[in-house]
Design an enzyme around this catalytic site. Sequence first.
Site, short mmCIF file in Angstrom:
data_model
loop_
_atom_site.label_atom_id
_atom_site.label_comp_id
_atom_site.label_asym_id
_atom_site.label_seq_id
_atom_site.Cartn_x
_atom_site.Cartn_y
_atom_site.Cartn_z
N MET A 175 33.55 54.73 61.37
CA MET A 175 33.50 54.90 59.92
C MET A 175 32.56 53.91 59.24
O MET A 175 32.11 52.94 59.85
CB MET A 175 34.91 54.75 59.33
CG MET A 175 35.90 55.80 59.82
SD MET A 175 37.56 55.59 59.17
CE MET A 175 37.31 55.99 57.42
N HIS A 176 32.26 54.19 57.98
CA HIS A 176 31.63 53.25 57.03
C HIS A 176 30.13 53.03 57.22
O HIS A 176 29.48 52.48 56.34
CB HIS A 176 32.31 51.87 57.06
CG HIS A 176 33.79 51.89 57.03
ND1 HIS A 176 34.50 52.58 56.07
CD2 HIS A 176 34.70 51.30 57.84
CE1 HIS A 176 35.79 52.40 56.29
NE2 HIS A 176 35.95 51.64 57.35
N ASP A 236 37.24 58.08 62.72
CA ASP A 236 37.84 57.87 64.03
C ASP A 236 39.35 57.65 63.97
O ASP A 236 40.10 58.16 64.82
CB ASP A 236 37.16 56.73 64.79
CG ASP A 236 37.04 55.43 63.98
OD1 ASP A 236 37.59 55.34 62.87
OD2 ASP A 236 36.39 54.51 64.48
#
Length: 491
Positions: A79-80, A238
């Site tokens: 992520m991110h 995830d």
Amino acid sequence: MNTYIGIDLGTSSVKLLLLSEEGRILSRATAEYPIAYPKSGWSEQNPEDWYIGVVKGIKKLLLGQDKSLVKGISLGGQMHGLVILDKNDNVIRPCILWNDGRTQKQTDYLNNVVGREKLSRYTANIAFAGFTAPKILWVRENEPKNFAEIEKIMLPKDYIVYRLCGAFSTDYSDASGMLLLDVENRRWSKEMCDICGVSAAQLPALHESYEAVGTVKDDIAAEFGLPHGVVVCAGAGDNAAAAVGTGTVAPGNCNISLGTSGTIFIVGNGFSADKNNALHSFCHANGGYHLMGCLLSAASCNGWWSDSILNSCDYAKEQENLDSLMGKNKTFFLPYLMGERSPHNDVNARAAFIGMRPDTTRGEMTLAVLEGVAFALKDCAEVARSNGIEIASTRICGGGARSKLWRKIIANVLNIPVESPIIEEGPAYGAAMLAMVGAGEYESVQAVSDALIKISETVLPKADIVKHYEKRYDTFKVLYPSLKAAFAKFD
């Protein structure tokens, strides 16, 4: 028989599974790729390396398999990360990863100048150094030429989806970690777009994780030997994908992941946000919501202690005969090797052993490391409980979950049963389940979870050990506040 591909786009490698419609694993594949650390605290990857890894992985995955049976593909992804493309779809700069620490200035600006109250109102969350919005601000301030060329902003797994089927899309669970999404209303936040200097047109179309967003491009399908019309789903972050893969989809369900980082993932009964923003309030891959606490170091704490300090890779041997010490250990460990996210949000936090005496043993220090991570998970669980969320039990996954001792510790520290799924394959398994829903194999995420997820073992807490751990937790929870000012003075 229909088959489905689940892809876990991780930080160090991509893991792929080929599943039958009944959830049987037919094939596995892995491909690694590099991480760049151009400066201290920075962490970047070339998105092209992901795609090359995915291509290699799919080809390996399908060797010897009936490719004509493949009906769907989906992803769970780190992520991110900030992926930016120009008007010609070229990647402008390497992706700034989730564990990159360069954005503290921008994070402080968002939390302290824009203000936590506004951020929470706009997105249900506050800023953390790993989130995507601070990275956008960093690029705007430090690389204005690159910022001016941005045509598309996407997350790591979305870049793979874009390459596979041409859909400029993301899902709500992954978008929740950007600090650009109005989580409660499941739409991009105009206010946050204005703050970051981007437009909604630069952001991907929003979808539920299980929704089909396209089909594999004909030339790519031909390269893989796949039939025409293989569905590509939006996929999930995830943690949400891993939760699906353990059957953590009904309100009140909980999943603990003991990977490099650690998470406690609690499915909500509708939208909710912690009043102090100590936990993330995100959309779930099932179409609902969840609260999540994220520890930046979990199984990596045990890896650091065993590999780097003890020079021992035999984790099982290091944990032998420590069961009798549960709840009686006098040594504490603060598991903040990389700073901490939940619930402290402190990049300055450090790991520490506390309470050692001349007779402190190697085993007691090993146990303290495992207990420290469990206590940090309890910190997050207590925040959820303070918001009226009852956690009756938890599923568990990740590399650290292979430790029976660690499972026992968590069961007794949190005072809940800890359940281990028969198949524990993390985000890749959950992604394949999402592909099944997107391709119409199952009608819902709940339906595929009910059909595929079975439990192999349940560890129950023991009243006497729980009582001892409650006393030890009372001590643990005052340690970080006592050291916070000192941590801030460290270089």
